[in-house]
Motif scaffolding. Structure first.
Motif, short mmCIF file in Angstrom:
data_model
loop_
_atom_site.label_atom_id
_atom_site.label_comp_id
_atom_site.label_asym_id
_atom_site.label_seq_id
_atom_site.Cartn_x
_atom_site.Cartn_y
_atom_site.Cartn_z
N ALA A 78 0.83 -1.20 0.00
CA ALA A 78 0.00 0.00 0.00
C ALA A 78 0.87 1.25 0.00
CB ALA A 78 -0.94 -0.01 1.20
N LEU A 79 1.94 1.25 0.81
CA LEU A 79 2.83 2.41 0.85
C LEU A 79 3.58 2.56 -0.47
CD1 LEU A 79 3.92 4.77 2.49
CD2 LEU A 79 5.59 3.22 3.51
N ALA A 80 3.96 1.44 -1.07
CA ALA A 80 4.67 1.48 -2.36
C ALA A 80 3.81 2.15 -3.44
CB ALA A 80 5.07 0.08 -2.79
N LYS A 81 2.51 1.90 -3.43
CA LYS A 81 1.61 2.53 -4.41
C LYS A 81 1.59 4.05 -4.24
CE LYS A 81 -1.51 -1.34 -5.12
NZ LYS A 81 -2.85 -1.87 -4.87
N VAL A 82 1.56 4.49 -2.99
CA VAL A 82 1.58 5.94 -2.72
C VAL A 82 2.92 6.53 -3.15
CG1 VAL A 82 1.51 7.70 -0.90
CG2 VAL A 82 -0.11 5.79 -0.86
N ASN A 83 4.01 5.88 -2.77
CA ASN A 83 5.35 6.39 -3.11
C ASN A 83 5.59 6.41 -4.61
OD1 ASN A 83 6.02 6.87 -0.44
ND2 ASN A 83 7.03 4.90 -0.18
N ALA A 84 4.97 5.48 -5.33
CA ALA A 84 5.15 5.42 -6.79
C ALA A 84 4.63 6.69 -7.46
CB ALA A 84 4.45 4.20 -7.36
N GLY A 85 3.75 7.41 -6.80
CA GLY A 85 3.25 8.67 -7.34
C GLY A 85 4.34 9.72 -7.49
N MET A 86 5.45 9.55 -6.80
CA MET A 86 6.57 10.50 -6.91
C MET A 86 7.42 10.23 -8.15
SD MET A 86 7.98 10.61 -2.99
CE MET A 86 8.59 8.94 -3.08
N ASP A 87 7.38 9.00 -8.64
CA ASP A 87 8.24 8.62 -9.76
C ASP A 87 7.89 9.43 -11.00
OD1 ASP A 87 9.47 6.76 -8.14
OD2 ASP A 87 8.18 5.12 -8.82
N GLY A 88 8.88 9.99 -11.61
CA GLY A 88 8.69 10.74 -12.84
C GLY A 88 8.11 12.13 -12.65
N ALA A 89 7.87 12.54 -11.41
CA ALA A 89 7.32 13.88 -11.18
C ALA A 89 8.37 14.92 -11.57
CB ALA A 89 6.93 14.06 -9.72
N LYS A 90 7.96 15.87 -12.37
CA LYS A 90 8.89 16.90 -12.83
C LYS A 90 9.41 17.73 -11.65
CE LYS A 90 9.27 20.88 -15.85
NZ LYS A 90 8.56 21.85 -16.67
N ASN A 91 8.51 18.09 -10.77
CA ASN A 91 8.88 18.91 -9.62
C ASN A 91 8.59 18.15 -8.33
OD1 ASN A 91 9.72 21.13 -11.21
ND2 ASN A 91 7.57 21.70 -11.50
N ARG A 92 9.44 17.19 -8.06
CA ARG A 92 9.30 16.33 -6.90
C ARG A 92 9.64 17.10 -5.63
NH1 ARG A 92 12.07 10.44 -6.88
NH2 ARG A 92 11.50 9.77 -4.79
N GLY A 93 8.78 16.98 -4.62
CA GLY A 93 9.05 17.64 -3.34
C GLY A 93 10.27 17.02 -2.67
N ARG A 94 10.80 17.72 -1.72
CA ARG A 94 11.99 17.24 -1.02
C ARG A 94 11.78 17.39 0.48
NH1 ARG A 94 17.02 19.10 -3.76
NH2 ARG A 94 16.01 17.87 -5.36
N ARG A 95 12.30 16.42 1.23
CA ARG A 95 12.21 16.42 2.69
C ARG A 95 13.61 16.51 3.26
NH1 ARG A 95 14.52 13.34 7.03
NH2 ARG A 95 13.03 13.17 8.67
N MET A 96 13.77 17.36 4.28
CA MET A 96 15.07 17.48 4.96
C MET A 96 14.83 17.59 6.46
SD MET A 96 17.17 20.14 2.60
CE MET A 96 16.86 20.19 0.85
N VAL A 97 15.60 16.83 7.22
CA VAL A 97 15.50 16.89 8.67
C VAL A 97 16.04 18.23 9.15
CG1 VAL A 97 17.76 15.85 9.17
CG2 VAL A 97 15.87 15.57 10.79
N VAL A 98 15.47 18.73 10.23
CA VAL A 98 16.01 19.91 10.91
C VAL A 98 17.03 19.35 11.90
CG1 VAL A 98 15.47 21.92 12.34
CG2 VAL A 98 13.80 21.11 10.63
N PRO A 99 18.34 19.47 11.59
CA PRO A 99 19.38 18.72 12.33
C PRO A 99 19.34 18.89 13.84
CG PRO A 99 20.33 19.81 10.42
CD PRO A 99 18.91 20.31 10.54
#
Length: 170
Positions: A78-99
């Protein structure tokens, strides 16, 4: 008298060593925290830059994801299906930890470390052509990581307190 002092000092030394041995034994995996941090960093690198199938190596098969805005996703498929939505996205969001918010805590069964909690805050950014454009959200997260077959894997993901970034926050 000299023999008594020597015996007394030896007894103190042995008692001190015996008292410390559980601490030494409990710290058998002195690099566990570095291993957990590396596993978490690698997961997020793959999340940000790789094909979604790369994420499978970082997750347990029974992974659960809980999101305060998006609900829950149970199981790897189920999670893989959601994550697959990111594949090929022209403007993929990015996540960064606040160190400075990152905390890693061990979970033990007796002296053995079997898991870890990874907690902190993370920022989300919009991108254009692979370059970060602006920060859009800040949220808190907690990951339950388990040591499985010598590898640290994420079993539970909690993402909460999502707040849009205001001009004052930038």
């Amino acid at each position: 008298m000299r023999k008594f002092i020597k015996s007394f000092v030896t007894a103190i030394y042995l008692a001190t060593f015996a008292a410390m041995s559980p601490v030494i034994a409990a710290d058998q995996n002195t690099d566990w925290e570095a291993q957990v941090k590396k596993a978490d960093d690698t997961y997020w690198h793959d999340f940000n830059f790789s094909h979604s199938t790369a994420l499978k190596a970082h997750l347990t098969s029974d992974v659960e994801f809980y999101h305060d805005l998006g609900g829950s996703i149970i199981g790897y498929e189920a999670l893989a299906k959601v994550n697959a939505g990111m594949d090929g996205a022209k403007n993929r969001g990015r996540r960064m930890v606040v160190p400075e918010t990152l905390r890693i805590l061990p979970l033990r069964k007796g002296k053995d470390i079997y898991g870890a909690l990874v907690m902190g805050e993370h920022d989300f950014f919009s991108t254009e052509s692979g370059k970060v454009v602006k920060r859009t959200l800040r949220a808190s997260f907690t990951h339950l990581m388990l040591l499985q077959d010598g590898a640290w894997k994420i079993a539970r993901i909690y993402s909460y307190e999502h707040k849009p970034v205001t001009d004052a926050d930038k």
